[in-house]
Scaffold this motif. Structure first.
Motif, PDB file in Angstrom:
ATOM      1  N   LEU A   1      -9.999   3.200  -1.289  1.00 24.66           N
ATOM      2  CA  LEU A   1      -8.884   2.637  -0.519  1.00 24.66           C
ATOM      3  C   LEU A   1      -8.863   3.154   0.915  1.00 24.66           C
TER       4      LEU A   1
ATOM      5  N   ASP B   1       0.811  -1.222   0.000  1.00 26.65           N
ATOM      6  CA  ASP B   1       0.000   0.000   0.000  1.00 26.65           C
ATOM      7  C   ASP B   1       0.847   1.276   0.000  1.00 26.65           C
TER       8      ASP B   1
ATOM      9  N   ARG C   1     -10.421   6.542  -6.010  1.00 29.85           N
ATOM     10  CA  ARG C   1      -9.342   6.141  -5.099  1.00 29.85           C
ATOM     11  C   ARG C   1      -9.780   6.176  -3.629  1.00 29.85           C
TER      12      ARG C   1
ATOM     13  N   HIS D   1     -10.392   3.805   7.102  1.00 32.37           N
ATOM     14  CA  HIS D   1      -9.326   4.696   7.589  1.00 32.37           C
ATOM     15  C   HIS D   1      -9.806   5.656   8.666  1.00 32.37           C
TER      16      HIS D   1
ATOM     17  N   GLU E   1      -7.166  11.142  -6.241  1.00 33.96           N
ATOM     18  CA  GLU E   1      -8.249  10.795  -5.314  1.00 33.96           C
ATOM     19  C   GLU E   1      -9.433  11.763  -5.409  1.00 33.96           C
TER      20      GLU E   1
ATOM     21  N   ILE F   1       3.092   2.581  -2.884  1.00 32.81           N
ATOM     22  CA  ILE F   1       2.503   2.577  -4.229  1.00 32.81           C
ATOM     23  C   ILE F   1       1.523   3.732  -4.374  1.00 32.81           C
TER      24      ILE F   1
HETATM   25  N1  GLY Z   1      -3.393   4.321   1.190  1.00 28.20           N
HETATM   26  C1  GLY Z   1      -4.468   4.803   0.432  1.00 28.20           C
HETATM   27  C2  GLY Z   1      -4.049   5.386  -0.870  1.00 28.20           C
HETATM   28  O1  GLY Z   1      -2.919   5.259  -1.271  1.00 28.20           O
HETATM   29  O2  GLY Z   1      -4.852   5.998  -1.521  1.00 28.20           O
END
Ligand code: GLY
Length: 267
Positions: free
Chosen positions: A247, A137, A244, A251, A240, A140
């Motif tokens: 992900l 994660d 995105r 959180h 994002e 990247i």
């Molecule tokens: N860890 C979440 C992202 O890279 O968007």
């Protein structure tokens, strides 16, 4: 294995993964080692002790690199430590074309990525993630940044490493709780993006997975599968704006708990 993330027409991020990756690092560094611009290597005290010897053994040209050690732990992922890294780069003579190699988990790739992206308005950097969480994660997708007052990732920039090199052998250096946090991230990815993997996980005894020999080729396959998954999301929505955000599942609660446990631990 080589995986590419297309960020824009002329910006591609390259990720190399697998047991042959040291050869790729050697090839990549050919352009940097020996140049007066120099190579700088960021580690924390754990990766300094447990990962750097393995890296230097496999990538001998890094022996000439200047080493910068920063304290480990999410509580140290802050602007004070970025300023220290900038200061060390400056004193050691780093210039606009120097390379920063970030060797560590998500804390190092976030902090080092941010320091590199802002030093002299941005110097090239690469990530060599050493934790399962970092490999699947944090390293990247080009997010870098620091916490403010223990609130996670409040300041940062999107900036892409020249490349990410994932060697599953570094998993050998991890403690069981670090493996568990990476496993939790893998389970999250499966839940949101990979139904067949999620079904496979449901049938598994996680104690077995956690206790898998770290050099088991299953790790390599699992890591590649997760990296490809993340690459697809990042290619579709690098900044994002919408997709995105998937992900970030979990959180809000996860980061709040993490910030609380760090601040509680600091009392
Ligand atoms: N860890 C979440 C992202 O890279 O968007």
């Amino acid at each position: 294995m080589k995986i590419s993330i297309k960020i824009s027409e002329n910006l591609i991020s390259r990720i190399y993964s697998g047991p042959q990756v040291f050869g790729e690092i050697n090839k990549f560094l050919w352009n940097f080692c020996g140049k007066p611009s120099g190579v700088y290597l960021l580690v924390d005290e754990n990766t300094h002790r447990f990962c750097l010897p393995k890296l230097l053994n496999e990538v001998p040209c890094l022996e000439k690199a200047e080493i910068i050690v920063t304290p480990s732990g999410e509580q140290n992922k802050d602007i004070r430590h970025v300023v220290q890294i900038w200061g060390k780069l400056m004193k050691m003579g780093a210039i606009r074309h120097s390379l920063l190699v970030n060797l560590g988990g998500g804390m190092i790739t976030d902090l080092g990525g941010f320091a590199a992206a802002t030093f002299k308005r941005g110097i090239p950097f690469i990530h060599i993630p050493t934790t399962l969480m970092g490999m699947t994660d944090a390293a990247i997708g080009g997010k870098t940044g620091v916490n403010i007052d223990l609130v996670k990732n409040q300041a940062g920039v999107y900036s892409n490493p020249e490349a990410v090199f994932i060697h599953p052998g570094f998993l050998e250096t991890l403690k069981p709780d670090q493996m568990m946090s990476g496993l939790a991230e893998m389970i999250k990815y499966a839940l949101i993006l990979d139904a067949p993997l999620w079904k496979k996980f449901l049938k598994m005894d996680f104690r077995t997975l956690r206790d898998l020999q770290k050099e088991d080729p299953q790790w390599d396959d699992l890591i590649c599968r997760l990296v490809k998954m993340k690459a697809r999301v990042v290619s579709a929505d690098y900044r994002e704006n919408k997709y995105r955000r998937i992900l970030n599942f979990g959180h809000t609660a996860g980061h709040a708990l993490e910030s609380f446990s760090i601040s509680d631990g600091n009392k």
